[in-house]
Design an enzyme around this catalytic site. Structure first.
Site, mmCIF file in Angstrom:
data_model
loop_
_atom_site.group_PDB
_atom_site.id
_atom_site.type_symbol
_atom_site.label_atom_id
_atom_site.label_comp_id
_atom_site.label_asym_id
_atom_site.label_seq_id
_atom_site.Cartn_x
_atom_site.Cartn_y
_atom_site.Cartn_z
ATOM 1 N N GLY A 34 61.043 56.777 68.131
ATOM 2 C CA GLY A 34 60.586 55.763 67.649
ATOM 3 C C GLY A 34 61.297 54.047 67.590
ATOM 4 O O GLY A 34 62.649 54.417 67.861
ATOM 5 N N ALA A 92 59.192 59.650 60.931
ATOM 6 C CA ALA A 92 57.624 60.039 60.599
ATOM 7 C C ALA A 92 56.532 58.940 60.332
ATOM 8 O O ALA A 92 56.659 57.619 59.898
ATOM 9 C CB ALA A 92 57.706 60.630 59.592
ATOM 10 N N GLU A 112 58.975 66.329 70.515
ATOM 11 C CA GLU A 112 59.876 66.201 69.362
ATOM 12 C C GLU A 112 59.078 67.690 68.716
ATOM 13 O O GLU A 112 59.879 68.245 68.027
ATOM 14 C CB GLU A 112 58.542 64.919 68.458
ATOM 15 N N LYS A 130 56.632 55.052 54.092
ATOM 16 C CA LYS A 130 56.077 56.931 55.119
ATOM 17 C C LYS A 130 55.018 57.784 53.897
ATOM 18 O O LYS A 130 54.968 58.484 54.408
ATOM 19 C CB LYS A 130 56.732 56.896 56.130
HETATM 20 C C1 5RP Z 1 56.983 59.276 67.405
HETATM 21 C C2 5RP Z 1 56.860 59.734 65.940
HETATM 22 C C3 5RP Z 1 57.676 58.796 65.396
HETATM 23 O O1 5RP Z 1 58.837 59.576 65.012
HETATM 24 C C4 5RP Z 1 56.642 58.303 64.617
HETATM 25 O O2 5RP Z 1 55.752 57.018 65.455
HETATM 26 C C5 5RP Z 1 57.830 56.863 63.310
HETATM 27 O O3 5RP Z 1 57.935 55.704 64.458
HETATM 28 P P1 5RP Z 1 58.893 54.796 63.507
HETATM 29 O O4 5RP Z 1 59.878 55.024 63.522
HETATM 30 O O5 5RP Z 1 58.236 53.351 64.566
HETATM 31 O O6 5RP Z 1 58.358 53.557 62.415
HETATM 32 O O7 5RP Z 1 56.124 60.049 65.481
HETATM 33 O O8 5RP Z 1 56.163 59.640 68.682
#
Ligand code: 5RP
Length: 229
Positions: A34, A92, A112, A130
């Site tokens: 991510g 997350a 993951e 988040k």
């Molecule tokens: C990918 C994930 C990521 O950790 C989640 O979507 C958070 O992403 P970002 O850091 O871009 O906000 O679970 O499958």
């Protein structure tokens, strides 16, 4: 002194750098996926310029992260060659006050969960947007074998959720992602176990059985560390 009104990108950089403190010198580190993890990978790259022995390698949870790690000269080991990891660092989509998470916004949830399961400690890195009281506002990603997608969608509708296949996305494992809205997930561990039993479900994006040990939360006041039991 901290500048006011940091952007979300700056908050992600802050926690990506802070996560380095959890990585033992000379270890193999588990790496999630991510935009926040991208910042961690960049921080790892910077650290390696100063100390080439800072880590000996990484186990990656996606093709995306593997490419970024390798571009920085970081050795990526096959998951199956590693029996345990000290730490797994990942972002997350939502995290609650007990360390339960929704993940899979980047469609990498299955790998993951596999890599996280190898690690003694899951360090979640996230900006403060988040942190939630109840999981479920972010559409819950579920990786599903394509031929089961329609029946999984019907099953979620019986639970009161609205589900649909994420358009244009095939996971690294060749499956589809079903995103589900309208569910408030009050018992995350029970919910995770229940949905994982459904035929055709590969992985549900609730991480309660592999929840975070620590969350490094990027806030205007700096990095806030939440420790979970
Ligand atoms: C990918 C994930 C990521 O950790 C989640 O979507 C958070 O992403 P970002 O850091 O871009 O906000 O679970 O499958």
């Amino acid at each position: 002194m901290m500048t006011q009104y940091m952007t979300q990108d700056e908050l992600k950089t802050l926690v990506g750098r802070a996560a380095l403190d959890y990585v033992t010198v000379g270890s193999i580190v588990g790496v999630g996926t991510g935009s926040t993890v991208d910042k961690f990978i960049d921080a790892l790259g910077d650290a390696l310029k100063v100390d080439p022995g800072r880590i000996t390698g990484a186990v990656s949870s996606s093709v995306r992260s593997t490419l970024r790690l390798e571009a920085l000269g970081i050795k990526v080991l096959p998951c199956e060659s590693v029996s345990s990891l000290g730490v797994y660092i990942d972002g997350a989509d939502e995290i609650d006050h007990d360390g339960n998470m929704i993940k899979g916004g980047g469609a990498a949830l299955t790998r993951e969960k596999i890599v996280a399961d190898l690690a003694e400690k899951f360090v979640c890195i996230a900006d403060e947007s988040k942190l939630v009281s109840l999981l479920g506002t972010f559409p819950l990603p579920v990786e599903v074998i394509p031929m089961a997608a329609a029946q999984v969608i019907r099953a979620f509708s019986k639970l009161g959720g609205q589900a649909k296949v994420r358009e244009g996305v095939t996971t690294d494992n060749g499956n589809v992602i079903v995103d589900v809205t309208g569910l408030g997930i009050e018992k995350p561990a029970q919910f995770e176990s229940d949905i994982n039993q459904w035929p055709g479900v590969v992985t549900v994006g609730v991480f309660a059985r592999n929840k975070a040990s620590v969350c490094l939360l990027g806030t205007e006041q700096g990095v806030k560390t939440l420790i979970f039991k």
